[in-house]
Scaffold this motif. Structure first.
Motif, short mmCIF file in Angstrom:
data_model
loop_
_atom_site.label_atom_id
_atom_site.label_comp_id
_atom_site.label_asym_id
_atom_site.label_seq_id
_atom_site.Cartn_x
_atom_site.Cartn_y
_atom_site.Cartn_z
N GLY A 1 0.78 -1.24 0.00
CA GLY A 1 0.00 0.00 0.00
C GLY A 1 0.81 1.28 0.00
O GLY A 1 0.27 2.33 -0.32
N ILE B 1 -6.82 -5.40 -2.81
CA ILE B 1 -7.82 -5.27 -1.76
C ILE B 1 -7.90 -3.82 -1.27
O ILE B 1 -8.88 -3.41 -0.66
CB ILE B 1 -7.47 -6.24 -0.60
CG1 ILE B 1 -8.66 -6.52 0.28
CG2 ILE B 1 -6.31 -5.72 0.22
CD1 ILE B 1 -8.41 -7.65 1.26
N GLN C 1 2.24 -11.29 -12.04
CA GLN C 1 2.44 -12.69 -12.45
C GLN C 1 1.28 -13.56 -11.98
O GLN C 1 0.66 -13.28 -10.94
CB GLN C 1 3.72 -13.25 -11.84
CG GLN C 1 4.97 -13.00 -12.65
CD GLN C 1 5.55 -11.64 -12.38
OE1 GLN C 1 5.47 -11.15 -11.27
NE2 GLN C 1 6.11 -11.00 -13.39
N THR D 1 3.11 1.99 -3.89
CA THR D 1 2.13 2.10 -4.98
C THR D 1 1.37 3.42 -4.88
O THR D 1 1.31 4.19 -5.85
CB THR D 1 1.12 0.94 -4.88
OG1 THR D 1 0.73 0.81 -3.50
CG2 THR D 1 1.68 -0.36 -5.37
N LEU E 1 -5.86 -2.40 -15.76
CA LEU E 1 -5.33 -3.44 -14.88
C LEU E 1 -4.45 -2.94 -13.74
O LEU E 1 -3.78 -3.73 -13.08
CB LEU E 1 -4.52 -4.44 -15.73
CG LEU E 1 -5.38 -5.35 -16.61
CD1 LEU E 1 -4.51 -6.06 -17.65
CD2 LEU E 1 -6.11 -6.38 -15.75
N SER E 2 -4.46 -1.64 -13.49
CA SER E 2 -3.56 -1.11 -12.45
C SER E 2 -3.77 -1.79 -11.10
O SER E 2 -2.83 -1.92 -10.31
CB SER E 2 -3.76 0.39 -12.28
OG SER E 2 -3.19 1.04 -13.37
C1 HEM Z 1 -2.35 3.13 -6.33
C2 HEM Z 1 -2.24 2.26 -5.35
C3 HEM Z 1 -2.23 0.78 -5.52
C4 HEM Z 1 -2.00 0.03 -6.64
C5 HEM Z 1 -1.70 0.50 -8.06
C6 HEM Z 1 -2.13 -1.36 -6.24
C7 HEM Z 1 -1.99 -2.43 -7.11
C8 HEM Z 1 -2.16 -3.75 -6.74
C9 HEM Z 1 -2.12 -4.87 -7.65
C10 HEM Z 1 -1.87 -4.78 -9.15
C11 HEM Z 1 -2.32 -5.99 -6.92
C12 HEM Z 1 -2.36 -7.45 -7.45
C13 HEM Z 1 -0.97 -8.02 -7.37
C14 HEM Z 1 -0.91 -9.36 -8.05
O1 HEM Z 1 -1.92 -9.86 -8.49
O2 HEM Z 1 0.18 -9.92 -8.14
C15 HEM Z 1 -2.49 -5.59 -5.54
C16 HEM Z 1 -2.68 -6.46 -4.49
C17 HEM Z 1 -2.78 -6.07 -3.18
N1 HEM Z 1 -2.84 -4.78 -2.71
FE1 HEM Z 1 -2.74 -3.09 -3.82
N2 HEM Z 1 -2.39 -1.42 -4.91
C18 HEM Z 1 -2.48 -0.14 -4.43
C19 HEM Z 1 -2.75 0.26 -3.13
C20 HEM Z 1 -2.95 -0.60 -2.09
C21 HEM Z 1 -3.24 -0.20 -0.73
C22 HEM Z 1 -3.41 1.25 -0.27
C23 HEM Z 1 -3.31 -1.33 0.02
C24 HEM Z 1 -3.58 -1.52 1.47
C25 HEM Z 1 -4.00 -0.60 2.28
C26 HEM Z 1 -3.07 -2.44 -0.87
C27 HEM Z 1 -3.06 -3.76 -0.48
C28 HEM Z 1 -2.94 -4.82 -1.34
C29 HEM Z 1 -2.93 -6.21 -0.91
C30 HEM Z 1 -3.01 -6.70 0.54
C31 HEM Z 1 -2.84 -6.99 -2.05
C32 HEM Z 1 -2.82 -8.52 -2.14
C33 HEM Z 1 -4.24 -8.98 -2.33
C34 HEM Z 1 -4.33 -10.49 -2.51
O3 HEM Z 1 -3.37 -11.14 -2.90
O4 HEM Z 1 -5.43 -11.02 -2.30
N3 HEM Z 1 -2.87 -1.96 -2.15
N4 HEM Z 1 -2.39 -4.23 -5.46
#
Ligand code: HEM
Length: 248
Positions: free
Chosen positions: A57, A195, A124, A60, A185-186
Motif C-alpha cells: 500500500g 484489496i 504474475q 504504490t 489493470l492497475s
Molecule cells: C495506487 C495504489 C495501488 C496500486 C496501483 C495497487 C496495485 C495492486 C495490484 C496490481 C495488486 C495485485 C498483485 C498481483 O496480483 O500480483 C495488488 C494487491 C494487493 N494490494 Fe494493492 N495497490 C495499491 C494500493 C494498495 C493499498 C493502499 C493497500 C492496502 C492498504 C493495498 C493492499 C494490497 C494487498 C493486501 C494486495 C494482495 C491482495 C491479494 O493477494 O489477495 N494496495 N495491489
C-alpha cells in the motif's frame, strides 16, 4: 517494532480494546475463541500481514501521487479544471466522503494517471492446471507475466490515442473506457485484485484535493523525465516542483 506495537495492543485490550485500525481489526478477528488458548493467527502471521499491507500500500500509492502531480504540472489546463471542480464542490473545506464521490474530473484524472503510469507495470500468475490461452497451450505450473504497462498503451485496446493523455476516455466509467471491459489493470482483476484499491483512490483524492485548494504548481526546470521500474514505477531523479501558495 511491529512486535512491540502488537504486544502493547494485546496488553491494553481489556481497557482500551485492540484499536479501531486495521491491526485492531485483525487482532480482534484472531482473538482466541472462548475456551481455546490458541490464537487463530500467530504473532509471525500477523506481522506478515502488516508487512504485506505496508509494502503493497505504501510505494504504490505514493508513486500514483507523484505521477498525478507530474501530469497536473504538464497539463496546466487540467490543473485548473480540477481546481475549479474542487472549489465548486467544497471550497477550501476538508473534503467529506460525499464530496469525494462528486469529483468526477478528479476521478477520471487519477484513472488516466494510473493507465499511463501504472505503479505496478507487470503482475504474475501461475497456471494452476493445463490451460489454453489465445490458442497457446500453457502447462500447469507455468508462470505468466501480465504486461500491464504494455496493455495500457495498446492502440488495439484503447484506440489510436492510446499514447496520449486524455482523462475524458474514462467519462463513462472504467469498464467503458477501452474496447475490452477489463483492459484497465492497475489494480489487477479477479479474486486476487488489489484489496486496497478503494482506499487508495480515496486517499489519493483527499491528498490531491487538499493540494489543489492551497497551491498552484509546475515542474522545476531541474526535472528530468526518466520513469524507472523498480518493483514500482517511479521518477528516477525524483519530482522537483515549484509550488505557489494560492493565498498570496
Ligand atoms: C495506487 C495504489 C495501488 C496500486 C496501483 C495497487 C496495485 C495492486 C495490484 C496490481 C495488486 C495485485 C498483485 C498481483 O496480483 O500480483 C495488488 C494487491 C494487493 N494490494 Fe494493492 N495497490 C495499491 C494500493 C494498495 C493499498 C493502499 C493497500 C492496502 C492498504 C493495498 C493492499 C494490497 C494487498 C493486501 C494486495 C494482495 C491482495 C491479494 O493477494 O489477495 N494496495 N495491489
Amino acid at each position: 517494532m511491529l512486535t512491540d506495537i502488537i504486544k502493547s495492543r494485546l496488553a491494553t485490550k481489556d481497557t482500551m480494546g485492540y484499536g479501531n485500525d486495521l491491526l485492531g481489526l485483525m487482532l480482534e478477528a484472531c482473538a482466541p475463541e472462548e475456551h481455546s488458548h490458541e490464537p487463530l493467527l500467530s504473532m509471525d502471521e500477523i506481522i506478515d500481514e502488516c508487512k504485506t499491507f505496508f509494502f503493497a500500500g505504501h510505494d504504490t500509492s505514493s508513486h500514483m501521487l507523484s505521477w498525478t502531480m507530474f501530469l497536473l504540472s504538464t497539463h496546466p489546463e487540467w490543473q485548473q479544471k480540477l481546481r475549479a471542480e474542487v472549489v465548486g464542490e467544497c471550497g477550501n473545506e476538508v473534503p467529506t466522503g460525499d464530496v469525494l464521490n462528486k469529483l468526477k474530473l478528479v476521478n477520471m484524472f487519477l484513472l488516466e494517471t494510473l493507465r499511463l503510469y501504472s505503479p505496478l507495470s507487470t503482475i504474475q500468475r501461475k497456471a494452476g492446471s493445463d490451460l489454453e490461452v489465445g490458442g497457446i497451450t500453457v502447462p500447469k505450473g507455468t508462470v505468466l507475466t501480465i504486461p500491464i504497462a504494455t496493455i495500457h498503451r495498446d492502440k488495439e485496446v484503447w484506440g489510436e490515442d492510446a499514447h496520449e493523455f486524455n482523462p475524458l476516455r474514462f467519462e463513462n466509467g472504467v469498464m467503458r473506457a477501452a474496447k475490452h471491459p477489463n483492459a484497465f489493470l492497475s489494480f489487477s482483476g479477479g479474486p486476487r485484485s488489489c484489496i486496497g484499491q478503494n482506499f487508495a483512490m480515496i486517499e489519493a483524492k483527499v491528498v490531491i484535493v487538499m493540494i489543489l485548494q492551497r497551491f498552484s504548481f509546475f515542474l522545476s526546470p531541474k526535472y528530468v523525465h526518466v520513469p524507472m521500474d523498480v518493483i514500482t514505477l517511479r521518477p528516477k531523479f525524483g519530482l522537483p516542483m515549484v509550488l505557489k501558495s494560492l493565498d498570496m
